[in-house]
Write a protein that holds these residues in place. Structure first.
Motif, mmCIF file in Angstrom:
data_model
loop_
_atom_site.group_PDB
_atom_site.id
_atom_site.type_symbol
_atom_site.label_atom_id
_atom_site.label_comp_id
_atom_site.label_asym_id
_atom_site.label_seq_id
_atom_site.Cartn_x
_atom_site.Cartn_y
_atom_site.Cartn_z
ATOM 1 N N GLN A 156 3.620 35.387 -30.475
ATOM 2 C CA GLN A 156 3.451 35.973 -29.145
ATOM 3 C C GLN A 156 2.616 37.242 -29.196
ATOM 4 O O GLN A 156 1.774 37.478 -28.311
ATOM 5 C CB GLN A 156 4.819 36.270 -28.542
ATOM 6 N N ASN A 157 2.808 38.059 -30.240
ATOM 7 C CA ASN A 157 2.040 39.303 -30.355
ATOM 8 C C ASN A 157 0.570 39.044 -30.670
ATOM 9 O O ASN A 157 -0.297 39.851 -30.307
ATOM 10 C CB ASN A 157 2.636 40.198 -31.439
ATOM 11 N N LEU A 158 0.288 37.924 -31.344
ATOM 12 C CA LEU A 158 -1.106 37.611 -31.685
ATOM 13 C C LEU A 158 -1.939 37.298 -30.448
ATOM 14 O O LEU A 158 -3.179 37.311 -30.513
ATOM 15 C CB LEU A 158 -1.157 36.423 -32.652
ATOM 16 N N GLU A 159 -1.283 37.008 -29.337
ATOM 17 C CA GLU A 159 -2.022 36.767 -28.108
ATOM 18 C C GLU A 159 -2.726 38.025 -27.621
ATOM 19 O O GLU A 159 -3.737 37.951 -26.910
ATOM 20 C CB GLU A 159 -1.067 36.256 -27.015
ATOM 21 N N ASN A 160 -2.193 39.198 -27.984
ATOM 22 C CA ASN A 160 -2.744 40.463 -27.482
ATOM 23 C C ASN A 160 -3.240 41.391 -28.588
ATOM 24 O O ASN A 160 -4.108 42.235 -28.328
ATOM 25 C CB ASN A 160 -1.684 41.211 -26.658
ATOM 26 N N ASP A 161 -2.688 41.252 -29.796
ATOM 27 C CA ASP A 161 -3.012 42.207 -30.859
ATOM 28 C C ASP A 161 -3.000 41.487 -32.206
ATOM 29 O O ASP A 161 -2.152 40.625 -32.445
ATOM 30 C CB ASP A 161 -1.978 43.342 -30.866
ATOM 31 N N VAL A 203 3.929 34.023 -43.977
ATOM 32 C CA VAL A 203 3.064 34.930 -44.737
ATOM 33 C C VAL A 203 1.652 34.347 -44.856
ATOM 34 O O VAL A 203 0.649 35.070 -44.764
ATOM 35 C CB VAL A 203 3.666 35.214 -46.130
ATOM 36 N N ARG A 204 1.561 33.031 -45.024
ATOM 37 C CA ARG A 204 0.255 32.385 -45.108
ATOM 38 C C ARG A 204 -0.534 32.602 -43.805
ATOM 39 O O ARG A 204 -1.748 32.858 -43.828
ATOM 40 C CB ARG A 204 0.424 30.893 -45.389
ATOM 41 N N GLY A 205 0.164 32.513 -42.683
ATOM 42 C CA GLY A 205 -0.495 32.766 -41.408
ATOM 43 C C GLY A 205 -0.910 34.221 -41.242
ATOM 44 O O GLY A 205 -1.986 34.522 -40.722
ATOM 45 N N LEU A 206 -0.062 35.148 -41.682
ATOM 46 C CA LEU A 206 -0.395 36.573 -41.574
ATOM 47 C C LEU A 206 -1.589 36.937 -42.459
ATOM 48 O O LEU A 206 -2.437 37.749 -42.064
ATOM 49 C CB LEU A 206 0.828 37.418 -41.956
ATOM 50 N N ILE A 207 -1.653 36.338 -43.641
ATOM 51 C CA ILE A 207 -2.815 36.580 -44.506
ATOM 52 C C ILE A 207 -4.084 36.045 -43.852
ATOM 53 O O ILE A 207 -5.159 36.662 -43.937
ATOM 54 C CB ILE A 207 -2.585 35.945 -45.890
ATOM 55 N N ASP A 243 -8.272 32.909 -36.547
ATOM 56 C CA ASP A 243 -7.463 32.773 -35.332
ATOM 57 C C ASP A 243 -6.261 31.886 -35.663
ATOM 58 O O ASP A 243 -6.377 30.665 -35.793
ATOM 59 C CB ASP A 243 -8.299 32.155 -34.213
ATOM 60 N N GLN A 244 -5.099 32.494 -35.776
ATOM 61 C CA GLN A 244 -3.902 31.801 -36.219
ATOM 62 C C GLN A 244 -2.906 31.539 -35.092
ATOM 63 O O GLN A 244 -1.739 31.230 -35.357
ATOM 64 C CB GLN A 244 -3.201 32.630 -37.325
ATOM 65 N N ARG A 245 -3.346 31.644 -33.863
ATOM 66 C CA ARG A 245 -2.404 31.458 -32.750
ATOM 67 C C ARG A 245 -1.870 30.030 -32.700
ATOM 68 O O ARG A 245 -0.664 29.820 -32.533
ATOM 69 C CB ARG A 245 -3.093 31.814 -31.438
#
Length: 292
Positions: free
Chosen positions: A159-164, A218-222, A229-231
């Protein structure tokens, strides 16, 4: 003779204890109590007097224990997660000292109650397993608690990746609502990210917990750190985690009828015993009145 032998064994043990304190650097009872009082005033974990002596003896015999590299690294990782300030050799020695103390009690039992020798030896073996594997059980339970929180963590990140896309800001924001164990791991990860490389900090975060679910996060955060774009990726893993969570809930629900059935059987046996006692009492009373 049995009483005299017991008294002789007690005095012999007392003498051996005092001789050991004289030749080996073992703290006296008063010194140990003062150490424990100091630790209590400092707010550290409560420790009994027996633990003080077991730790001291374990430290003395720890150099005689040689562990292979794989077992040592595994035990060291578990000790670090549990926050226990022991080396793997000292922790292994503690298990042997604890079990050996109970096993030595079987020696006087050979003169007093020989049947209790096997009980004491069995108790010593059980105590060794419970002492040695206690840290692994703690790590397993802790990881299970953390894994229950990972789906919510993944959903929040998505949800946070949608904005930041600031990973450090996302972790810091979630830390306010994180649980105790997961929050402690986040604190360490955030500190590592502030003082070092972000990717290395996340990899260490993944290694400390050792959860496949966290590995996906963690794989997505990396990937976010590398500019991807990992949304959609987080939407997919959130869906998969929700399915895993539902399956786990179904498994827990399926276990409950078996537990209830077992307790119902125990209750039925207890009721039958009560009826048998009452019946036997009435029969014995009737027979007494009949023959009287």
């Amino acid at each position: 003779m049995t009483l005299l032998a017991l008294i002789a064994i007690i005095f012999f043990g007392f003498a051996v204890y005092n001789l050991t304190c004289a030749f080996v650097d073992v703290p006296t009872r008063r010194t140990s109590r003062m150490m424990m009082l100091s630790r209590k005033q400092q707010g550290t974990k409560k420790e009994s007097l027996l633990d003080v002596y077991i730790t001291k003896i374990s430290t003395l015999i720890a150099p005689f224990f040689h562990l292979d590299a794989l077992k040592r690294n595994k035990l060291q990782t578990a000790l670090n997660i549990a926050g226990m300030a022991f080396t793997p050799e000292t922790y292994t020695a503690r298990a042997w000292v604890t079990a050996g103390g109970v096993g030595l009690c079987a020696i006087p039992m050979t003169f007093i109650m020989p049947l209790f020798v096997f009980i004491m030896l069995g108790l010593a073996v059980a105590l060794w397993f419970s002492t040695y594997y206690a840290v692994f059980d703690y790590v397993k339970k802790r990881r299970k608690l953390i894994e229950t929180e990972i789906p919510r963590f993944a959903l929040t990140v998505g949800q946070n990746l949608e904005n930041d896309r600031d990973v450090l800001k996302i972790l810091t924001s979630y830390r306010r609502v994180a649980g105790k164990d997961f929050g402690a791991e986040l604190d360490q990860t955030i500190a590592d990210m502030k003082t070092g490389n972000y990717e290395n900090a996340l990899i260490r975060f993944e290694t400390r917990i050792g959860s496949p679910m966290l590995s996906d996060v963690v794989r997505g955060l990396i990937g976010v750190l590398r500019g991807d774009d990992q949304r959609m990726y987080f939407k997919m893993i959130c869906f998969d985690m929700r399915q895993i969570e539902q399956n786990n809930l179904k498994k827990e629900a399926a276990k409950r009828p078996k537990k209830i059935q077992r307790y119902s059987m125990m209750m039925l046996i207890c009721i039958m015993i009560i009826y048998l006692v009452v019946l036997c009492t009435e029969v014995m009373g009737s027979l007494g009145a009949f023959f009287g």
